[in-house]
Design an enzyme around this catalytic site. Structure first.
Site, PDB file in Angstrom:
ATOM      1  N   LYS A 124       0.826  -1.205   0.000  1.00  0.00           N
ATOM      2  CA  LYS A 124       0.000   0.000   0.000  1.00  0.00           C
ATOM      3  C   LYS A 124       0.862   1.256   0.000  1.00  0.00           C
ATOM      4  O   LYS A 124       0.631   2.183  -0.778  1.00  0.00           O
ATOM      5  CB  LYS A 124      -0.934   0.017   1.205  1.00  0.00           C
ATOM      6  CG  LYS A 124      -1.916   1.192   1.202  1.00  0.00           C
ATOM      7  CD  LYS A 124      -2.668   1.323   2.505  1.00  0.00           C
ATOM      8  CE  LYS A 124      -1.806   1.986   3.555  1.00  0.00           C
ATOM      9  NZ  LYS A 124      -2.556   2.325   4.791  1.00  0.00           N
ATOM     10  N   ASP A 142      -6.582   1.027   1.065  1.00  0.00           N
ATOM     11  CA  ASP A 142      -6.626   1.104   2.523  1.00  0.00           C
ATOM     12  C   ASP A 142      -8.005   0.654   2.993  1.00  0.00           C
ATOM     13  O   ASP A 142      -8.803   0.132   2.203  1.00  0.00           O
ATOM     14  CB  ASP A 142      -6.282   2.509   3.019  1.00  0.00           C
ATOM     15  CG  ASP A 142      -7.348   3.540   2.680  1.00  0.00           C
ATOM     16  OD1 ASP A 142      -8.334   3.199   1.971  1.00  0.00           O
ATOM     17  OD2 ASP A 142      -7.216   4.692   3.119  1.00  0.00           O
TER      18      ASP A 142
END
Length: 214
Positions: A124, A142
């Site tokens: 991420k 997320d």
């Protein structure tokens, strides 16, 4: 998990997102690829607002890998003490700064694999840096993106990798660069986890969420 929306509806959703916010921005303050990388790494299990409060003073004295190393673990720790998991994060910031110098000449690499080789940097974080700094349409998933993608049917998936790939596959090319930012902002301010503001949602007629509170 909602069923996948048809492609034309997904295109209409992102057209609305773009009309409302043509150039969505990440909310983490930064001035370089390095400060962005550090800010995103620090943001795990912390709010962007909290990270910004800590990094304003940190980046004022350490905005390069070399300056960060000069601070040392204890120096970084003192600046980020208000952020969750600050001790481990301080160690990672020093370790990633050292690796940037040793392996990449002090420069942040524009490669997901290279970024993920840095201590404390996961997929991420790497995708955020690729997207925001290098303008590569990587999709950072997320909790907000995961929730909105599944709840609405835009890009359902059982894990973050599946959602990331669904966004890449289903979102039309003109919207790829900003897709995850639109989804993050929508999840943060409208499609919230506990009390989604469905009445204020600009894509509500396309949404597959069965508990819409209209």
């Amino acid at each position: 998990m909602a069923a996948q929306l048809p492609y034309p509806e997904i295109a209409q959703i992102f057209a609305r997102f773009r009309a409302a916010e043509p150039e969505p921005k990440g909310e983490l303050e930064h001035s370089s690829a390095f400060t962005l990388l550090v800010a995103v790494a620090l943001s795990a299990q912390a709010t962007d607002k909290g990270v910004n409060l800590a990094t304003r003073k940190l980046f004022a004295v350490a905005d390069t890998p070399e300056r960060m190393l000069a601070l040392g673990v204890e120096g970084v720790t003192e600046h980020i003490r208000t952020i969750g998991l600050f001790r481990n994060k301080a160690k990672n910031v020093i370790a990633l700064s050292q690796r940037l110098i040793d392996a990449f000449g002090g420069e942040v690499p524009a490669s997901r694999a290279a970024l993920q080789s840095l201590p404390g940097v996961g997929r991420k974080t790497a995708n955020v840096v690729l997207n925001m700094w290098f303008r590569i349409p990587a999709q950072a998933v997320d909790t907000h993106v995961f929730r909105v993608a599944n709840r609405t049917g835009i890009a359902p998936g059982r894990d973050v990798i599946a959602v990331e790939r669904a966004i890449e596959d289903q979102v039309p090319a003109p919207y790829q660069q900003h897709a995850h930012h639109w989804l993050i902002l929508h999840g943060r301010y409208v499609c919230k986890a506990r009390k989604p503001a469905c009445a204020a949602c600009l894509i509500r007629e396309y949404c597959r969420y069965e508990e819409k509170n209209l």
